[in-house]
Design a protein around this motif. Sequence first.
Motif, short mmCIF file in Angstrom:
data_model
loop_
_atom_site.label_atom_id
_atom_site.label_comp_id
_atom_site.label_asym_id
_atom_site.label_seq_id
_atom_site.Cartn_x
_atom_site.Cartn_y
_atom_site.Cartn_z
N GLU A 14 1.02 -1.31 0.02
CA GLU A 14 -0.05 0.04 0.00
C GLU A 14 0.95 1.34 0.01
O GLU A 14 0.23 2.31 -0.42
N CYS B 136 0.76 9.27 3.44
CA CYS B 136 -0.69 8.57 3.32
C CYS B 136 -1.52 9.70 3.58
O CYS B 136 -2.67 9.28 2.78
N ARG C 45 -4.61 10.74 0.27
CA ARG C 45 -5.95 10.38 0.56
C ARG C 45 -6.46 11.89 0.33
O ARG C 45 -7.54 12.15 -0.36
N ALA D 144 -3.74 7.22 -3.99
CA ALA D 144 -4.90 6.82 -2.82
C ALA D 144 -5.49 5.52 -3.33
O ALA D 144 -6.11 4.92 -2.30
N HIS D 145 -5.55 5.15 -4.45
CA HIS D 145 -6.07 3.90 -4.93
C HIS D 145 -5.21 2.57 -4.28
O HIS D 145 -6.05 1.58 -4.31
N GLU E 147 -5.95 0.92 1.56
CA GLU E 147 -7.09 0.39 2.04
C GLU E 147 -7.98 1.33 2.87
O GLU E 147 -7.43 2.32 3.31
N PRO E 148 -9.24 1.16 3.06
CA PRO E 148 -9.99 1.91 4.04
C PRO E 148 -9.29 2.43 5.28
O PRO E 148 -8.50 1.28 6.01
N ARG E 149 -9.43 3.37 5.97
CA ARG E 149 -8.64 3.80 7.09
C ARG E 149 -9.32 2.80 8.27
O ARG E 149 -10.42 2.66 8.48
N ARG E 150 -8.33 2.60 9.25
CA ARG E 150 -8.79 1.68 10.55
C ARG E 150 -8.89 2.52 11.82
O ARG E 150 -8.32 3.67 11.67
N ARG E 151 -9.60 2.37 12.71
CA ARG E 151 -9.81 2.83 13.80
C ARG E 151 -8.22 2.54 14.58
O ARG E 151 -7.84 1.47 14.53
#
Length: 246
Positions: free
Chosen positions: A99, A197, A201, A207-208, A211-215
């Motif tokens: 990523e 990063c 975003r 940005a592709h 992956e979606p951001r995590r908590r």
Amino acid sequence: MGGGVGGTSERAVARLPRALPVRRLVIASGGGIGAALMPAWAAWLCTNYEVELRFALTRSAARLVSPRALAAICGARTYVDGDDSGPVPAHLRLARFGEALIVAPATANLIGKLAAGVADDLVSTVVLCFEGPTVVIPSLPPGASGKPAVLRNVQQLRADGYHVPALARGRSLATGEDGLGAMLDLPAALAALETACARARLTGVGAHKLEPRRRPTEGLRRKGRQRSRKPRRRLRTESTGGGSYR
């Protein structure tokens, strides 16, 4: 320069982030002495974060650090320039896996190649093919940080979209001199990764790959650690600390 996490002090360890912005990270190392710190970086990252690591080494870097040690720590193959097999070239496997990409240490020679778009070994080709956020962490010999050619190359990398943090101060193992050009320590490198990063975003460039951001609670494995309430340090034009050996 202190111990701790790959050349960092206990105070530097406290600056480590609670979570990483990525789950899959590629670290590409040039032939600076900072390559010898990569097993410590890998051990800390793999022990304390939910992250999959892959390493790419130049031949010079492979003389300073054991590819087998990195592979054992990461639980995955470490790729060395000139040692490749399989239908898909190593540089493409690595470029598609990560990523984000950290280039550390980035020697003056490697920085010059990346600025010119030269791809004549594994590491430079991985960087050229990688489409996500890329952090280039310089590791320069004494006297190199002020040379016009080096400054032009660093500025070109920034203009090309690479995130190149401010040079850190550190001590040269060769001469014992203090000066600019030391490789950042792990906390500062991860801060630079977070910045790269976040910028990807925000702008959409690269940005592709993310992956979606995590908590934050999903990333850190350490138990009982309290999150620091101190404000995060920002990278300045000239870093006053966080340097490692060069």
